[in-house]
Design an enzyme around this catalytic site. Structure first.
Site, PDB file in Angstrom:
ATOM      1  N   GLU A 160       7.271   5.977 -47.578  1.00 59.74           N
ATOM      2  CA  GLU A 160       6.213   5.503 -46.517  1.00 59.74           C
ATOM      3  C   GLU A 160       6.788   4.261 -45.657  1.00 59.74           C
ATOM      4  O   GLU A 160       6.100   3.399 -45.423  1.00 59.74           O
ATOM      5  CB  GLU A 160       4.915   5.153 -47.324  1.00 59.74           C
ATOM      6  CG  GLU A 160       4.156   6.100 -47.999  1.00 59.74           C
ATOM      7  CD  GLU A 160       2.874   5.584 -48.695  1.00 59.74           C
ATOM      8  OE1 GLU A 160       2.260   4.456 -48.083  1.00 59.74           O
ATOM      9  OE2 GLU A 160       2.373   6.148 -49.622  1.00 59.74           O
TER      10      GLU A 160
ATOM     11  N   GLU B 285      -0.277   4.314 -56.840  1.00 61.46           N
ATOM     12  CA  GLU B 285      -0.401   2.691 -56.970  1.00 61.46           C
ATOM     13  C   GLU B 285      -0.973   2.368 -58.110  1.00 61.46           C
ATOM     14  O   GLU B 285      -1.633   1.340 -58.298  1.00 61.46           O
ATOM     15  CB  GLU B 285      -1.046   2.190 -55.566  1.00 61.46           C
ATOM     16  CG  GLU B 285      -0.314   2.319 -54.369  1.00 61.46           C
ATOM     17  CD  GLU B 285      -0.927   2.056 -52.964  1.00 61.46           C
ATOM     18  OE1 GLU B 285      -0.567   2.180 -51.948  1.00 61.46           O
ATOM     19  OE2 GLU B 285      -2.272   1.786 -53.250  1.00 61.46           O
TER      20      GLU B 285
END
Length: 592
Positions: free
Chosen positions: A457, A348
């Site tokens: 995910e 991220e």
């Protein structure tokens, strides 16, 4: 060869029947996956000839186009190309616009070409204003002196007149617009694209001929096929509680071939106290996976979110942090070298910048370079959210993702080692219906980089139609030819699940688990049986994977008239997923 030709013709006849039966022409059936991720001197022609857009190439002056907000608009021409310009902009939304009639529950594919008069990093978004509100439809990073493509889309929740327009937070720039397209698709057409892509990218035609001992065709033999292992990687995250829970293990192993550990490899788990490393949970989970032929994604080396650092890390000086980072990097990557298929390297790092703020803007690129030097066999991934889901924060939209990808790929030491950067898409969908056209168009853009693309995910936030939305996004992801694997963020732990549970505490399926089993059944686990024709053949389209083949016939003398064989159905490797003309048949001859 005559049989093969007939089979091909039969396929063409069937395809034509499907198109005619559904009541629309071949043009309406196909979806255009093409996208340009380069900034070009001339824009391409509009996709679908503009769809429902009037005067899409601006060849008829500004006909059909009006001002939006307070901007002035002007029709211009340069280098033989005609386009429309919004200038004297004071608000972000001051722009050019066209009124379109949208129909409820249709999927709209959007594309447009954008240029600005100055600057090289100007974000421009396509927006659609309906009577129910404003919908985001796509974004690009526009430049001066060349044209950038927006590719996106939207699904409508209301019928009526709407306005398509373009906006930019930078009100100093003119927005130039050309080659605009908005193409509607029905649910049936959208599903037909998925079915076509699955047939082309995930399956292969197989002709199996059964021969007797003399080599003669064995007619009317009963042939049954059961997939024993899928080739396409599909899995779920797991939690360390799987280690001492046989019910969890059984449920998981019956379904999946790949996994990610939710927390056990993360820095805060392996070194919660400075200088005291503990890899016992990750080691045990990796052992469990290896014994059961489950591939593992290494998640993660670093996480750029300041909230998820080991407790002792934030107070370190830059020099101490740099030493701790080097130690962590060497420790985890060398420990699991050759045992994981991927590494999420700096998780991220488009949303957060904990490490960059302390150690410099090239931190991520340096870590990619070092990790590649230690474990060259694993693919190194960026891993981000809100790239294909929607534009809640715009921090990691496809255009920005591609910028970050290139920044790391072009880092000298990484480039010199021939490193590959994978595209990890977390795909945490929000609590409203998924925008499937935007999801598909976003994946199109990322696939155009030729980097490996994984859904890493995937889940959906709680909402009224949570399970239905979950099924929709799984289908869309699996049917995209450029997606190379899918992992659901559905680990069960003693505390429950993150957002969506597949099972209860006793590992009985909940509605989302029922959906996953239904999809697994569709994607290859469904058994197939048929009798051979007079030439000893059966013809079938099978998902890539390993199969157990059982043949029954009175002329087979062993094992009570039956014969068992193992078969591999392999994908055909080709360079571009848009070319469907290369479909070939795998021919298997078996003497029994």
């Amino acid at each position: 060869m005559r049989m093969m030709k007939r089979d091909k013709n039969l396929s063409l006849i069937l395809l034509l029947c499907i198109i005619l039966f559904a009541g629309f022409g071949a043009e309406a059936l196909s979806y255009d996956h093409t996208v340009s991720i380069e900034c070009l001197t001339h824009p391409h022609k509009p996709q679908y000839n503009g769809g429902i857009i009037q005067n899409p190439e601006l060849n008829n002056g500004s006909q059909g186009w009006i001002q939006f907000g307070e901007s002035a608009i002007q029709h211009r021409e340069s280098l033989g190309n005609k386009y429309i310009v919004a200038h004297k902009r004071k608000q972000t939304y001051d722009s050019v616009s066209q009124k379109v009639f949208l129909q409820k529950n249709k999927h709209y594919a959007l594309s447009a070409w954008i240029q600005v008069n100055e600057g090289n990093n100007v974000e421009v978004t396509a927006m659609v204003k309906t009577r129910k509100g404003i919908k985001f439809a796509g974004a690009t990073i526009a430049k001066s002196n060349c044209w950038s493509m927006i590719k996106g889309g939207l699904t409508t929740d209301t019928s009526g007149i709407a306005k398509l327009y373009f906006e930019s937070k930078n009100t100093d720039v003119e927005i130039w617009v050309d080659s605009v397209s908005l193409q509607p698709f029905t649910e049936e057409e959208w599903k037909s694209h998925q079915d076509y892509n699955i047939e082309k990218a995930r399956k292969r035609k197989v002709s199996i001929q059964i021969l007797d001992k003399e080599g003669k065709p064995l007619r009317n033999a009963s042939v049954s096929l059961q997939q024993t292992r899928a080739r396409f990687p599909f899995g779920s995250a797991i939690d360390k509680s799987i280690l001492n829970n046989p019910a969890y293990q059984k449920w998981f192993l019956q379904r999946f071939t790949v996994t990610t550990f939710t927390n056990e490899m993360k820095w805060y788990s392996t070194e919660s106290v400075r200088g005291r490393e503990d890899y016992s949970a990750a080691d045990a989970m990796l052992g469990f996976a290896r014994r059961n032929r489950i591939a593992v994604r290494g998640h993660n080396i670093f996480w750029d979110d300041p909230k998820f650092q080991p407790g002792w890390v934030p107070s370190l000086s830059p020099q101490e942090l740099n030493m701790a980072v080097q130690k962590r990097l060497q420790s985890v990557v060398s420990r699991y070298k050759g045992q994981v298929i991927h590494w999420d390297v700096v998780n991220e790092n488009m949303h957060f910048s904990f490490f960059e703020s302390k150690l410099g803007q090239d931190f991520s690129a340096k870590v990619f370079s070092v990790a590649h030097g230690i474990d060259g066999g694993a693919t190194l991934f960026l891993n981000e959210f809100n790239t294909i889901e929607d534009n809640r924060d715009n921090a990691a939209n496809p255009a920005k993702y591609i910028q970050k990808l290139r920044q790391i790929q072009d880092y000298p030491t990484f480039k010199s080692r021939g490193g590959v950067v994978g595209i990890g898409l977390e795909a945490h969908f929000p609590n409203f219906p998924p925008n499937l056209p935007y999801m598909r168009a976003s994946i199109d853009q990322l696939v155009a980089t030729r980097s490996p693309v994984w859904i890493t995910e995937i889940d959906v936030s709680p909402q009224n139609n949570q399970v239905q939305s979950f099924e929709q996004v799984l289908r869309e992801a699996h049917s995209h030819p450029g997606v190379q694997g899918i992992i659901m963020w559905t680990a069960r732990s003693p505390q429950g699940c993150y957002r969506i549970c597949l099972t209860d505490n006793n590992f009985n399926n909940l509605p989302a688990g029922v959906v996953v089993d239904k999809l697994l059944h569709e994607w290859g686990l469904r058994p197939f049986s048929a009798n051979t024709d007079h030439n000893g053949f059966i013809h079938v389209s099978l998902f890539h994977g390993d199969y157990k083949l059982e043949i029954n016939h009175p002329l087979i003398n062993n094992n009570n008239y039956s014969f068992t064989h193992h078969l591999q159905v392999n994908p055909i490797h080709h360079h571009h997923h848009n070319n469907g003309s290369h479909i070939t048949t795998q021919i298997v001859k078996l003497s029994v």
